[in-house]
Motif scaffolding. Structure first.
Motif, short mmCIF file in Angstrom:
data_model
loop_
_atom_site.label_atom_id
_atom_site.label_comp_id
_atom_site.label_asym_id
_atom_site.label_seq_id
_atom_site.Cartn_x
_atom_site.Cartn_y
_atom_site.Cartn_z
N GLU A 76 48.26 39.24 37.59
CA GLU A 76 47.02 39.97 37.33
C GLU A 76 46.40 40.40 38.66
OE1 GLU A 76 42.70 39.19 35.20
OE2 GLU A 76 44.28 37.69 35.02
N THR A 77 45.80 41.59 38.68
CA THR A 77 45.22 42.12 39.91
C THR A 77 43.70 42.16 39.83
OG1 THR A 77 47.16 43.51 40.27
CG2 THR A 77 45.17 44.12 41.46
N VAL A 78 43.06 41.72 40.92
CA VAL A 78 41.61 41.83 41.07
C VAL A 78 41.33 42.51 42.39
CG1 VAL A 78 39.41 40.58 41.24
CG2 VAL A 78 41.21 39.70 39.74
N VAL A 79 40.54 43.58 42.35
CA VAL A 79 40.11 44.26 43.57
C VAL A 79 38.73 43.72 43.92
CG1 VAL A 79 39.44 46.47 44.58
CG2 VAL A 79 41.45 46.33 43.12
N VAL A 80 38.57 43.30 45.17
CA VAL A 80 37.29 42.73 45.59
C VAL A 80 36.73 43.51 46.78
CG1 VAL A 80 37.99 40.43 44.80
CG2 VAL A 80 38.33 41.05 47.19
N GLY A 81 35.42 43.37 46.97
CA GLY A 81 34.77 43.93 48.14
C GLY A 81 34.54 45.43 48.08
#
Length: 136
Positions: A76-81
């Motif tokens: 699973e991918t999470v983009v942060v910032g």
């Protein structure tokens, strides 16, 4: 050509983009990350874009493709910032980034992946346990 480093932290791959995301760099990241997911067996990917001031449509689509490839490889991918200007640009470009979850920072991204993984494992346990199946 510069490469974006991919670091393994437990069951998560962390990508911190600290350079300008030119098209060739984005494509190389896509390949490197897919390879690293297979080699490590990690189930989570965090992409930190806090250093990016702008994201064009190609980079936005590449992030969506990375998330899709990761999902096919069981990560699973999470983009942060994400900066507000980047979020506004993505919306204005009409890029919905399907399959990508977002969090404000790396710490929250890690928590999100941990919760998601725990829920997934509970669902898997319920499928294996005939007593967990409820009658209609």
């Amino acid at each position: 050509m510069e490469r974006v480093p991919v670091l393994k932290i437990g069951d998560i791959l962390l990508v911190s983009i600290q350079i300008d995301m030119e098209d060739q760099v984005a494509l190389q990241l896509q390949e490197d990350l897919a390879e690293k997911i297979v080699v490590t067996g990690c189930h989570g990917v965090i992409i930190d874009i806090s250093a990016l001031d702008i994201v064009d449509s190609f980079v936005g689509r590449t992030l969506a493709t990375i998330a899709s490839v990761s999902r096919v490889l069981d990560a699973e991918t999470v983009v942060v910032g994400m900066r507000p200007a980047v979020a506004i640009t993505l919306v204005e470009l009409g890029l919905s980034l399907p399959g990508i979850r977002t969090a404000l920072n790396v710490e929250l991204g890690i928590e999100m992946l941990a919760r998601s993984r725990a829920e997934s494992e509970l669902d898997d346990d319920d499928e294996d346990d005939p007593a967990a199946v409820t009658a209609p």
